[in-house]
Design an enzyme around this catalytic site. Structure first.
Site, short mmCIF file in Angstrom:
data_model
loop_
_atom_site.label_atom_id
_atom_site.label_comp_id
_atom_site.label_asym_id
_atom_site.label_seq_id
_atom_site.Cartn_x
_atom_site.Cartn_y
_atom_site.Cartn_z
N LYS A 124 0.86 -1.19 0.00
CA LYS A 124 0.00 0.00 0.00
C LYS A 124 0.89 1.24 0.00
O LYS A 124 1.85 1.31 0.77
CB LYS A 124 -0.90 -0.02 1.24
CG LYS A 124 -1.93 1.09 1.30
CD LYS A 124 -2.81 0.95 2.56
CE LYS A 124 -3.97 1.92 2.55
NZ LYS A 124 -4.85 1.74 3.74
N SER A 151 -9.81 1.70 2.68
CA SER A 151 -8.90 2.44 1.82
C SER A 151 -7.86 1.58 1.11
O SER A 151 -7.28 2.03 0.13
CB SER A 151 -8.17 3.52 2.62
OG SER A 151 -7.33 2.93 3.59
N SER A 210 -10.12 -0.40 6.96
CA SER A 210 -9.50 -0.24 5.64
C SER A 210 -8.81 -1.48 5.08
O SER A 210 -8.39 -1.46 3.93
CB SER A 210 -8.49 0.91 5.67
OG SER A 210 -9.15 2.14 5.55
#
Lengths: 490, 95
Positions: A78, A158, A182
């Site tokens: 990420k 997210s 997330s």
């Protein structure tokens, strides 16, 4: 698609050690898959040369009989983790051009176990969102589609790029972060296993900060066993993060005994929220039956403050974000928009550099922390947070784990739910309470919606008892036997 | 107190984010809605409850106060939008 891309980490580990294929072959197959799936927009920065160089080094170790836990395994990271010399954007315009001069502790631990990096995965800007729609680099498309409907869907957020990459078999696993859901919500949306460890299990050093009392690193994988492998590699005390726990790190794979006989699992009735689709309620009941059939015992529990968790979160997280994001001022890194005075430069840089959702949260956070409102909002939320944590503590006197749905719906189409921030916030109704209490939670793919989309169930555990969480999750995984694949891959 | 345009202008100034006059009303509406929603916490009696700042039940670890990092000025400045003579540069702040 190469069948190498379909392997789990555990299978690849065996294949590499028995020389059925090399790390270079394994990584090259994933690099090819990454190129073929650019339409998903799962990556902000691709690092194929780096991945292949990592693999070449891994092959040397394997040949020497010196393979480590993640030797030769290609991962997506990420783009919230600082990676030395590789652009790190947090999916924000304001970090334009930023190349960290240091490496986050968690990524450094993965490299120290032999893993390779395919690239930096897309996300909601500063991890603020549940759809991956707020990224400055554009929305991520899930590889999943509703049956008979070709509209692109969100992968959740997210950690949406991370989820899309693993679901599309581009990466064997991905690093995500979870502040209010997330990792778990995108895992539920894309048919993956998503683990948020206990707050303090993994170091936060080098992760771009959103809400420091909630942020935690975790993984997205295709199996519970892979989740256990990743967690062991990521965990451990770090002197650079004073909130990271000094506890020893167990061998999580060894916890997967397959035996949950006598385990007591809580079923909180407050998680039957208004408007939840009947199919999710039904899946939850099925999950209860699965665990019962495996010898565990369901126990009705109360988590009375559940409905207050979201408003509590939406005071605390923006408050912390408004403080953390004060550092983006156009002086030390990232974007600068010139102004006549330093004040004008700050205001112009932040006006241009932050997207709408980030600005909204900074403004809410600034408001609840401002003179005259601090007690009424911020301290009030911290007090409610203490009560929510106490609710869980009481429940865990009676049970070993808690079973709930992960999200109140399946994935939605890109563009849906965008007009009302509050409707978007409701995605995290089942994950936020766990984050506020700092507990470990995992989402396991458990079934498909009527439209053919994945739905997850969440297992929650006591602080630092990820072993029991993983053991129960593996039992669910076995019973659910989730074999559905994104339509593009079938 | 209800959030109006003046409130938004004030908090935007505190947050150092320039908000055009034309956006103030829309933002005030959004913030009013969010704040009205979070005010449901008033239903909960929290008297006598200590505010929770951290979920970790541990004391902060101590270490010797020794320099263990640093001496990397150029690395730090490498990301600056503007730097000269080993310093960050900003618009003039002293007349």
């Amino acid at each position: 698609m190469s069948e190498l891309c379909d392997l789990t980490i555990a299978q690849a580990r065996d294949g590499l050690r028995t020389r059925r294929f090399s790390a270079r072959e394994l990584t090259a197959a994933h690099v090819k898959a990454m190129e073929a799936a650019r339409g998903l927009n799962a990556f902000i920065t691709e690092t194929p040369e780096r991945a292949l160089a990592d693999a070449a080094r891994a092959d040397v170790r394997i040949a020497a009989g010196d393979a480590r836990a993640l030797e030769g395994i290609p991962l997506a990271i990420k783009d919230l983790f600082c990676t030395e010399g590789v652009p790190t954007t947090a999916a924000s315009h304001i970090l334009d051009g930023f190349k960290p001069p240091y490496e986050s502790t968690v990524t450094a631990k993965l490299w120290a176990q032999g893993a390779g990096m395919l690239g930096k995965a897309n996300l909601d800007e500063f991890a603020m969102g549940s759809s991956n729609m707020t990224s400055y680099y554009g929305a991520v498309r899930s590889p999943w589609r509703r049956r008979g409907d070709d509209r692109p869907l969100v992968p959740g957020g997210s950690s949406g790029g991370s989820a899309a990459a693993v679901a599309a078999r581009i990466a064997m696993a991905a690093l995500g972060t979870d502040t209010g859901g997330s990792i778990r919500q995108p895992a539920s949306f894309t048919g993956l296993v998503g683990m948020k460890p206990t707050y303090g299990r993994c170091s936060r050093w080098g992760i771009v900060a959103f809400a420091s009392s909630l942020d935690q690193a975790g993984s997205l994988t295709r199996t519970v066993r892979d989740s256990a492998i990743m967690l062991r590699a990521m965990s451990g005390h770090d002197p650079k993060d004073s909130t990271s726990a000094t506890l020893p790190v167990p061998d999580y794979e060894a916890a997967l005994t397959g035996n949950i006989r006598g385990l007591r699992f809580g079923v909180p009735k407050e998680y039957r929220v208004e408007g939840m689709p009947a199919e999710i309620e039904k899946l939850w009941q099925t999950g209860i039956e699965w665990l019962r059939a495996a010898g565990a015992e369901p126990v009705d529990i109360n988590l009375k403050l559940t409905k207050y968790a979201l408003p509590t979160y939406y005071i605390i997280a923006p408050a912390e974000a408004s403080s953390n994001l004060a550092r983006y001022d156009g002086v030390r890194f990232g974007l600068r928009v010139e102004g006549k005075s330093i004040e004008e430069m700050y205001e112009a840089t932040r006006a241009v550099g932050f997207g709408d959702e980030v600005k909204r949260r900074i403004l809410v956070g600034t408001y609840v922390l401002s003179a005259g409102y601090y007690d009424a909002y911020y301290l009030k939320a911290q007090r409610v947070r203490a009560l929510i944590a106490a609710d869980f503590k009481r429940a865990f006197e009676k049970v070993d784990v808690i079973l709930t749905p992960t999200a109140p719906s399946a994935a939605f189409a890109i563009g849906e739910k965008m007009d009302d921030p509050l409707a978007m916030y409701l995605n995290d109704v089942f994950t936020v309470p766990i984050s506020l209490a700092g507990l470990p939670g995992i989402s396991v793919p458990a079934g498909l919606s009527a439209e053919g989309l994945p739905l997850g169930l969440q297992v929650i555990g006591r602080a630092f008892d990820e072993e029991t969480v993983l053991r129960a999750a593996e039992s669910l995984e076995r019973a659910a036997n989730f074999t559905a694949r994104p339509p593009a891959l079938t | 107190m209800s959030i109006d345009k003046a409130t938004v202008a004030h908090i935007a100034a505190l947050a150092r984010i320039r908000v055009p006059e034309a956006d103030l009303e829309r933002l005030a509406g959004e913030l009013r809605k969010i704040v009205a929603w979070i005010e449901q916490l008033d239903e909960i009696d929290t008297s006598g409850v200590e505010p929770m700042a951290s979920v970790v039940e541990m004391t902060t670890p101590q270490r010797p106060d020794e320099v263990n990092d640093g001496d990397c000025r150029d690395k730090v400045l490498a990301n600056a939008p503007a730097a000269s003579h080993g310093f960050f540069t900003v618009p003039k702040v002293v007349e």
